[in-house]
Design an enzyme around this catalytic site. Structure first.
Site, PDB file in Angstrom:
ATOM      1  N   ASN A 113      41.634-100.887  90.023  1.00 47.50           N
ATOM      2  CA  ASN A 113      42.401-101.918  90.710  1.00 47.50           C
ATOM      3  C   ASN A 113      43.595-102.343  89.863  1.00 47.50           C
ATOM      4  O   ASN A 113      43.509-102.442  88.634  1.00 47.50           O
ATOM      5  CB  ASN A 113      41.508-103.136  90.979  1.00 47.50           C
ATOM      6  CG  ASN A 113      42.259-104.262  91.668  1.00 47.50           C
ATOM      7  OD1 ASN A 113      42.880-104.062  92.700  1.00 47.50           O
ATOM      8  ND2 ASN A 113      42.207-105.460  91.089  1.00 47.50           N
ATOM      9  N   HIS A 115      46.159-105.479  89.103  1.00 49.33           N
ATOM     10  CA  HIS A 115      46.219-106.932  89.277  1.00 49.33           C
ATOM     11  C   HIS A 115      47.369-107.500  88.450  1.00 49.33           C
ATOM     12  O   HIS A 115      47.495-107.185  87.259  1.00 49.33           O
ATOM     13  CB  HIS A 115      44.899-107.567  88.840  1.00 49.33           C
ATOM     14  CG  HIS A 115      44.864-109.048  89.045  1.00 49.33           C
ATOM     15  ND1 HIS A 115      45.006-109.620  90.291  1.00 49.33           N
ATOM     16  CD2 HIS A 115      44.714-110.074  88.163  1.00 49.33           C
ATOM     17  CE1 HIS A 115      44.931-110.934  90.171  1.00 49.33           C
ATOM     18  NE2 HIS A 115      44.772-111.242  88.898  1.00 49.33           N
ATOM     19  N   GLU A 185      54.257-103.073  87.247  1.00 53.32           N
ATOM     20  CA  GLU A 185      53.157-102.567  88.066  1.00 53.32           C
ATOM     21  C   GLU A 185      53.339-101.099  88.405  1.00 53.32           C
ATOM     22  O   GLU A 185      52.414-100.293  88.263  1.00 53.32           O
ATOM     23  CB  GLU A 185      53.063-103.360  89.377  1.00 53.32           C
ATOM     24  CG  GLU A 185      52.483-104.732  89.266  1.00 53.32           C
ATOM     25  CD  GLU A 185      52.426-105.418  90.614  1.00 53.32           C
ATOM     26  OE1 GLU A 185      51.553-106.267  90.805  1.00 53.32           O
ATOM     27  OE2 GLU A 185      53.284-105.115  91.477  1.00 53.32           O
TER      28      GLU A 185
END
Length: 207
Positions: A113, A115, A185
């Protein structure tokens, strides 16, 4: 358009999305440019209006829409796990997925994931806004982005694969800070996927 083909020995990714899909786009671009030795086998969305579905379609990647409203959580994740398996997913990547997966799902698929906060920082939705507000109050000097394994139903707290701090600058608006977060990201997620795929044993479950 026909889905892009991939050599049999290239790891296959299932990317789960709920929104715009800019991180999905970073993965698609890295695969297409040869910077990531992987193949996006399917993009699965729980939001039929997610723009990420358009990005996938434009790249020729198969898509599956699985709305979760009104569906039993356990049954939903069983179907989700089956869908990812149908496409031969070696790794599941949560790239803006806004739903907590059950232990059943992560027990069947190695899952990571992305975040937008530092390890131990704000969890759940709205982390970028929370970090920015904390900085404005003088409670935080740096935000960050992390990629972590998803071993259970914990929220944004699995074992960290990679993370990077994102500085605040004098005069920043929320949009200024968010733009820097998204830039980190896109790079960090691609690098973390490559790291995980290089650890062949993790694909069978890192626990």
């Amino acid at each position: 358009m026909n889905p892009p083909s991939a050599p049999a020995d290239v790891p296959r990714l299932a990317v789960l999305v709920s929104g715009n899909g800019s991180n999905l786009q970073a993965i698609l671009d890295a695969c297409a440019e040869g910077r990531l030795a992987a193949h996006v086998a399917v993009v699965i969305a729980n939001n039929p209006d997610a723009y990420a579905l358009t990005r996938a379609a434009e790249a020729g990647v198969p898509t599956e829409v699985r709305p979760h409203q009104g569906v039993d959580r356990a049954e939903y994740d069983k179907e989700l796990a089956y869908t990812a398996a149908t496409y031969g997913a070696d790794l599941v990547v949560l790239a803006g997925w806004n739903r907590i997966l059950t232990t059943f799902f992560v027990g069947h698929h190695a899952t990571i994931n992305l975040h937008p906060a530092k390890p131990g920082g704000f969890r759940g939705l709205g982390a970028i806004e929370a970090d920015f507000d904390a900085w404005q109050r003088g409670d935080l000097t740096e935000g960050g982005v992390m990629v972590h394994y998803v071993p259970d139903e914990g929220v944004d707290d699995g074992p960290v694969i990679a993370w990077e701090g994102v500085p605040f600058h004098d005069g920043d608006t929320l949009d200024d800070y968010a733009l820097r977060v998204h830039g980190v990201e896109h790079r960090l997620l691609v690098d973390a996927i490559a790291t995980v795929l290089a650890r062949a044993d993790t694909l069978g479950g890192h626990r």
